[in-house]
Design a protein around this motif. Structure first.
Motif, PDB file in Angstrom:
ATOM      1  N   SER A   1      60.392 -49.645 -80.339  1.00 41.33           N
ATOM      2  CA  SER A   1      61.891 -50.093 -80.767  1.00 41.33           C
ATOM      3  C   SER A   1      62.831 -50.407 -79.643  1.00 41.33           C
ATOM      4  CB  SER A   1      62.348 -49.043 -81.710  1.00 41.33           C
ATOM      5  OG  SER A   1      62.540 -47.834 -80.843  1.00 41.33           O
ATOM      6  N   ARG A   2      62.267 -50.045 -78.423  1.00 42.72           N
ATOM      7  CA  ARG A   2      62.986 -49.812 -77.169  1.00 42.72           C
ATOM      8  C   ARG A   2      64.201 -49.000 -76.982  1.00 42.72           C
ATOM      9  NH1 ARG A   2      64.985 -55.497 -77.923  1.00 42.72           N
ATOM     10  NH2 ARG A   2      67.342 -55.376 -78.306  1.00 42.72           N
ATOM     11  N   GLN A   3      64.306 -48.138 -78.037  1.00 43.47           N
ATOM     12  CA  GLN A   3      65.728 -47.245 -77.978  1.00 43.47           C
ATOM     13  C   GLN A   3      64.999 -46.048 -77.031  1.00 43.47           C
ATOM     14  OE1 GLN A   3      68.505 -46.918 -80.008  1.00 43.47           O
ATOM     15  NE2 GLN A   3      68.673 -45.364 -78.375  1.00 43.47           N
ATOM     16  N   MET A   4      66.049 -45.706 -76.214  1.00 39.61           N
ATOM     17  CA  MET A   4      65.599 -44.498 -75.145  1.00 39.61           C
ATOM     18  C   MET A   4      66.194 -43.309 -75.728  1.00 39.61           C
ATOM     19  SD  MET A   4      64.952 -45.960 -72.210  1.00 39.61           S
ATOM     20  CE  MET A   4      65.277 -44.566 -70.792  1.00 39.61           C
TER      21      MET A   4
ATOM     22  N   PHE B   1      59.980 -41.963 -69.398  1.00 39.11           N
ATOM     23  CA  PHE B   1      60.808 -42.209 -67.828  1.00 39.11           C
ATOM     24  C   PHE B   1      61.087 -40.609 -67.604  1.00 39.11           C
ATOM     25  CE2 PHE B   1      60.567 -46.685 -67.465  1.00 39.11           C
ATOM     26  CZ  PHE B   1      60.539 -47.360 -68.846  1.00 39.11           C
TER      27      PHE B   1
ATOM     28  N   LEU C   1      72.054 -41.897 -63.519  1.00 40.84           N
ATOM     29  CA  LEU C   1      70.747 -41.204 -63.667  1.00 40.84           C
ATOM     30  C   LEU C   1      69.935 -42.310 -62.676  1.00 40.84           C
ATOM     31  CD1 LEU C   1      70.469 -40.167 -67.350  1.00 40.84           C
ATOM     32  CD2 LEU C   1      70.920 -38.563 -65.284  1.00 40.84           C
TER      33      LEU C   1
ATOM     34  N   LEU D   1      66.121 -38.983 -75.449  1.00 39.64           N
ATOM     35  CA  LEU D   1      65.775 -37.852 -74.822  1.00 39.64           C
ATOM     36  C   LEU D   1      65.031 -36.864 -75.294  1.00 39.64           C
ATOM     37  CD1 LEU D   1      67.044 -36.218 -72.281  1.00 39.64           C
ATOM     38  CD2 LEU D   1      68.391 -35.159 -73.710  1.00 39.64           C
TER      39      LEU D   1
ATOM     40  N   TYR E   1      73.003 -50.399 -67.711  1.00 34.19           N
ATOM     41  CA  TYR E   1      71.687 -50.481 -67.184  1.00 34.19           C
ATOM     42  C   TYR E   1      71.059 -51.854 -67.451  1.00 34.19           C
ATOM     43  CZ  TYR E   1      71.829 -45.082 -66.357  1.00 34.19           C
ATOM     44  OH  TYR E   1      72.022 -44.162 -66.101  1.00 34.19           O
TER      45      TYR E   1
ATOM     46  N   PHE F   1      65.229 -34.982 -66.439  1.00 33.81           N
ATOM     47  CA  PHE F   1      65.181 -35.321 -67.947  1.00 33.81           C
ATOM     48  C   PHE F   1      63.888 -36.187 -68.072  1.00 33.81           C
ATOM     49  CE2 PHE F   1      69.612 -34.848 -68.880  1.00 33.81           C
ATOM     50  CZ  PHE F   1      70.303 -34.942 -67.504  1.00 33.81           C
TER      51      PHE F   1
ATOM     52  N   TYR G   1      62.740 -39.031 -70.747  1.00 36.24           N
ATOM     53  CA  TYR G   1      63.317 -39.863 -71.824  1.00 36.24           C
ATOM     54  C   TYR G   1      61.969 -40.707 -72.500  1.00 36.24           C
ATOM     55  CZ  TYR G   1      68.255 -39.582 -71.213  1.00 36.24           C
ATOM     56  OH  TYR G   1      69.477 -39.393 -71.321  1.00 36.24           O
TER      57      TYR G   1
ATOM     58  N   LEU H   1      64.173 -49.718 -64.613  1.00 28.56           N
ATOM     59  CA  LEU H   1      65.586 -49.430 -65.156  1.00 28.56           C
ATOM     60  C   LEU H   1      66.409 -49.256 -63.928  1.00 28.56           C
ATOM     61  CD1 LEU H   1      65.238 -46.778 -68.091  1.00 28.56           C
ATOM     62  CD2 LEU H   1      66.736 -48.839 -68.095  1.00 28.56           C
TER      63      LEU H   1
ATOM     64  N   ASN I   1      75.086 -33.447 -68.221  1.00 34.45           N
ATOM     65  CA  ASN I   1      74.589 -35.041 -67.795  1.00 34.45           C
ATOM     66  C   ASN I   1      73.692 -35.904 -68.672  1.00 34.45           C
ATOM     67  OD1 ASN I   1      74.844 -37.011 -65.941  1.00 34.45           O
ATOM     68  ND2 ASN I   1      73.990 -36.025 -64.191  1.00 34.45           N
ATOM     69  N   GLU I   2      73.546 -35.369 -69.868  1.00 30.14           N
ATOM     70  CA  GLU I   2      72.540 -36.176 -70.787  1.00 30.14           C
ATOM     71  C   GLU I   2      73.296 -37.401 -71.061  1.00 30.14           C
ATOM     72  OE1 GLU I   2      71.508 -33.983 -74.300  1.00 30.14           O
ATOM     73  OE2 GLU I   2      71.151 -35.738 -75.190  1.00 30.14           O
ATOM     74  N   GLN I   3      72.821 -38.564 -71.238  1.00 32.04           N
ATOM     75  CA  GLN I   3      73.127 -39.773 -71.439  1.00 32.04           C
ATOM     76  C   GLN I   3      72.602 -40.418 -72.747  1.00 32.04           C
ATOM     77  OE1 GLN I   3      73.203 -42.801 -68.127  1.00 32.04           O
ATOM     78  NE2 GLN I   3      74.097 -41.115 -66.943  1.00 32.04           N
TER      79      GLN I   3
ATOM     80  N   ARG J   1      65.225 -31.601 -70.990  1.00 32.24           N
ATOM     81  CA  ARG J   1      66.013 -31.541 -70.155  1.00 32.24           C
ATOM     82  C   ARG J   1      65.935 -30.417 -69.422  1.00 32.24           C
ATOM     83  NH1 ARG J   1      70.843 -31.440 -72.857  1.00 32.24           N
ATOM     84  NH2 ARG J   1      70.837 -29.175 -72.837  1.00 32.24           N
TER      85      ARG J   1
ATOM     86  N   PHE K   1      71.175 -52.095 -71.102  1.00 32.78           N
ATOM     87  CA  PHE K   1      71.461 -50.984 -71.885  1.00 32.78           C
ATOM     88  C   PHE K   1      72.857 -50.545 -71.436  1.00 32.78           C
ATOM     89  CE2 PHE K   1      67.711 -49.838 -74.338  1.00 32.78           C
ATOM     90  CZ  PHE K   1      66.712 -50.321 -73.401  1.00 32.78           C
TER      91      PHE K   1
ATOM     92  N   GLN L   1      60.701 -44.146 -74.620  1.00 32.51           N
ATOM     93  CA  GLN L   1      61.074 -45.359 -75.078  1.00 32.51           C
ATOM     94  C   GLN L   1      60.012 -45.979 -75.983  1.00 32.51           C
ATOM     95  OE1 GLN L   1      61.710 -48.548 -72.264  1.00 32.51           O
ATOM     96  NE2 GLN L   1      63.368 -49.365 -73.430  1.00 32.51           N
TER      97      GLN L   1
ATOM     98  N   PHE M   1      71.908 -43.438 -74.950  1.00 27.31           N
ATOM     99  CA  PHE M   1      71.810 -44.894 -74.780  1.00 27.31           C
ATOM    100  C   PHE M   1      71.961 -45.751 -76.209  1.00 27.31           C
ATOM    101  CE2 PHE M   1      69.971 -45.747 -70.791  1.00 27.31           C
ATOM    102  CZ  PHE M   1      69.894 -44.455 -70.581  1.00 27.31           C
ATOM    103  N   GLY M   2      72.614 -46.921 -75.984  1.00 24.48           N
ATOM    104  CA  GLY M   2      72.593 -47.729 -77.279  1.00 24.48           C
ATOM    105  C   GLY M   2      71.228 -48.507 -77.330  1.00 24.48           C
ATOM    106  N   PRO M   3      70.982 -49.306 -78.327  1.00 22.06           N
ATOM    107  CA  PRO M   3      69.594 -49.989 -78.554  1.00 22.06           C
ATOM    108  C   PRO M   3      69.265 -51.036 -77.585  1.00 22.06           C
ATOM    109  CG  PRO M   3      71.519 -50.735 -79.873  1.00 22.06           C
ATOM    110  CD  PRO M   3      72.025 -49.487 -79.279  1.00 22.06           C
TER     111      PRO M   3
ATOM    112  N   PHE N   1      65.912 -43.265 -62.415  1.00 24.76           N
ATOM    113  CA  PHE N   1      64.761 -43.168 -63.491  1.00 24.76           C
ATOM    114  C   PHE N   1      63.741 -43.770 -62.318  1.00 24.76           C
ATOM    115  CE2 PHE N   1      66.300 -43.113 -67.637  1.00 24.76           C
ATOM    116  CZ  PHE N   1      67.724 -43.214 -67.494  1.00 24.76           C
TER     117      PHE N   1
END
Lengths: 115, 114
Positions: free
Chosen positions: A42-45, A91, A103, A47, B35, A35, A37, B43, B101-103, A50, B91, A39, B105-107, A105
């Protein structure tokens, strides 16, 4: 243990140009997922893309595509027509199997986009 | 769907205090992951659950950290007592088994321990 290496801590690209981010990984498994990702500040991860290891065809999502070289254990991300909104940490991640699993990273690459 | 929900978004506390971080996974997801993200270590997976059962807690740094998942829609990560080196972004992510397997994430929760 699986490891993921991103050797470029920082990259820079001119708006509208193309940039490639590198990722290598180490595994003895044959069935896994990779994957990218994103970021943003805003730090939101989020996707981005894939790739299933059993598929030879490289995944693409609009301006994002990968170069997956299974034998070389390489998984690079190409961003075409770069936009200011692409500026973020990227990432690379490895996951084993098709069911939920952890996962691993990489350390990330910070991408700057110059206007 | 509202996505993965974490609370609080920011937490500032003093060394020695107890800290509890909360997570609500996406409905229907049977895997939940915690995480920690720091500049030095990137991470790191702390622990993950499948159907509310802890599967792998080898990433939990020490006994000061504990995590629970009392039901499918709620999980907590507790630090007691907290230390300045626990300062990080935490996180929570969730995943539905069998779906590549896609994860999701929260904020994240930014924790600062003074």
């Amino acid at each position: 243990a699986q490891t993921v290496t991103q050797s470029q801590p920082e990259m820079s690209v001119q708006e509208a140009e193309t940039v490639t981010l590198s990722c290598t990984y180490d595994t003895s498994e044959s069935d896994y997922y990779l994957f990218w990702y994103k970021q943003p500040p805003s730090r939101q991860m989020i996707l981005v893309i894939r790739q299933e290891a059993y598929k030879q065809q490289n995944a693409t999502e609009n301006r994002f595509s990968v170069n997956f070289q299974k034998a070389a254990k390489s998984f690079s991300l190409k961003i075409s027509d770069s936009q200011l909104g692409d500026a973020a940490m990227y990432f690379c991640a490895y996951g084993l199997g098709s069911s939920g699993d952890k996962l691993t990273f990489g350390t990330g690459t910070r991408l700057a986009v110059r206007p | 769907d509202a996505g993965v929900i974490q609370s609080p978004r920011h937490e500032v506390t003093e060394m020695g205090q107890e800290v509890t971080l909360r997570c609500k996974p996406i409905s229907g997801h049977d895997y939940l992951f915690w995480y920690r993200q720091t500049m030095m270590r990137g991470l790191e997976l702390l622990i993950y659950f499948n159907n509310n059962v802890p599967i792998d807690d080898s990433g939990m740094p020490e006994d000061r950290f504990s995590a629970k998942m009392p039901n499918a829609s709620f999980s907590t990560l507790k630090i007691q007592p907290s230390e300045p080196r626990d300062s990080a972004v935490y996180f929570c992510a969730s995943n539905k088994g069998g779906t590549h397997n896609e994860q999701f994430f929260g904020p994240g929760t930014r924790l600062t321990v003074l």
